[in-house]
Enzyme design. Structure first.
Site, mmCIF file in Angstrom:
data_model
loop_
_atom_site.group_PDB
_atom_site.id
_atom_site.type_symbol
_atom_site.label_atom_id
_atom_site.label_comp_id
_atom_site.label_asym_id
_atom_site.label_seq_id
_atom_site.Cartn_x
_atom_site.Cartn_y
_atom_site.Cartn_z
ATOM 1 N N ARG A 24 -22.956 34.922 14.342
ATOM 2 C CA ARG A 24 -21.324 34.036 15.242
ATOM 3 C C ARG A 24 -21.031 33.329 14.442
ATOM 4 O O ARG A 24 -19.547 33.325 15.589
ATOM 5 C CB ARG A 24 -22.901 33.054 15.197
ATOM 6 C CG ARG A 24 -23.475 33.486 16.688
ATOM 7 C CD ARG A 24 -24.704 32.835 16.562
ATOM 8 N NE ARG A 24 -25.583 32.871 15.924
ATOM 9 C CZ ARG A 24 -26.449 31.474 15.070
ATOM 10 N NH1 ARG A 24 -26.525 30.386 16.000
ATOM 11 N NH2 ARG A 24 -27.181 31.316 14.097
ATOM 12 N N ASN A 42 -26.949 32.620 19.629
ATOM 13 C CA ASN A 42 -28.138 33.675 19.724
ATOM 14 C C ASN A 42 -28.897 33.668 20.858
ATOM 15 O O ASN A 42 -29.493 32.609 21.205
ATOM 16 C CB ASN A 42 -29.551 33.779 18.674
ATOM 17 C CG ASN A 42 -28.601 33.811 17.059
ATOM 18 O OD1 ASN A 42 -27.532 34.844 16.819
ATOM 19 N ND2 ASN A 42 -28.563 33.357 16.170
#
Length: 95
Positions: A24, A42
């Site tokens: 990320r 997520n």
């Protein structure tokens, strides 16, 4: 503003070993370099969802990096959905 430069929204779901590996944060860095706004988060099933808004060209740049870039972890596949930009994101967030 012509249609090519109009803002679009790309939502991508990235499969593979993409959680707990810095994916990320890597995605956020690439998105900011390109000039996109949105977020990466997520999902409970192990995927990462990436929502990016900007020009179609900018979003396609990020999509290419997600699929073929030197990402952390391992990307097994990316599915994307295109739409109209409808939210005014402040920068690119990690969620």
């Amino acid at each position: 503003m012509d249609a090519e430069a109009a803002a679009v929204r790309m939502t991508a779901w990235v499969r593979g070993r993409v959680q707990q590996v810095g994916f990320r944060w890597w995605t956020r860095s690439r998105a900011l370099e390109i000039g996109l706004r949105g977020y990466a988060s997520n999902l409970g099933d192990g995927r990462v969802q990436v929502v990016a808004q900007g020009s179609r060209e900018q979003c396609e740049q990020l999509l290419a990096l997600l699929r073929h870039g030197d990402t952390p972890g391992r990307v097994d596949g990316v599915t994307e959905l295109w739409g109209k930009a409808d939210t005014d994101y402040d920068g690119f967030a990690i969620r």
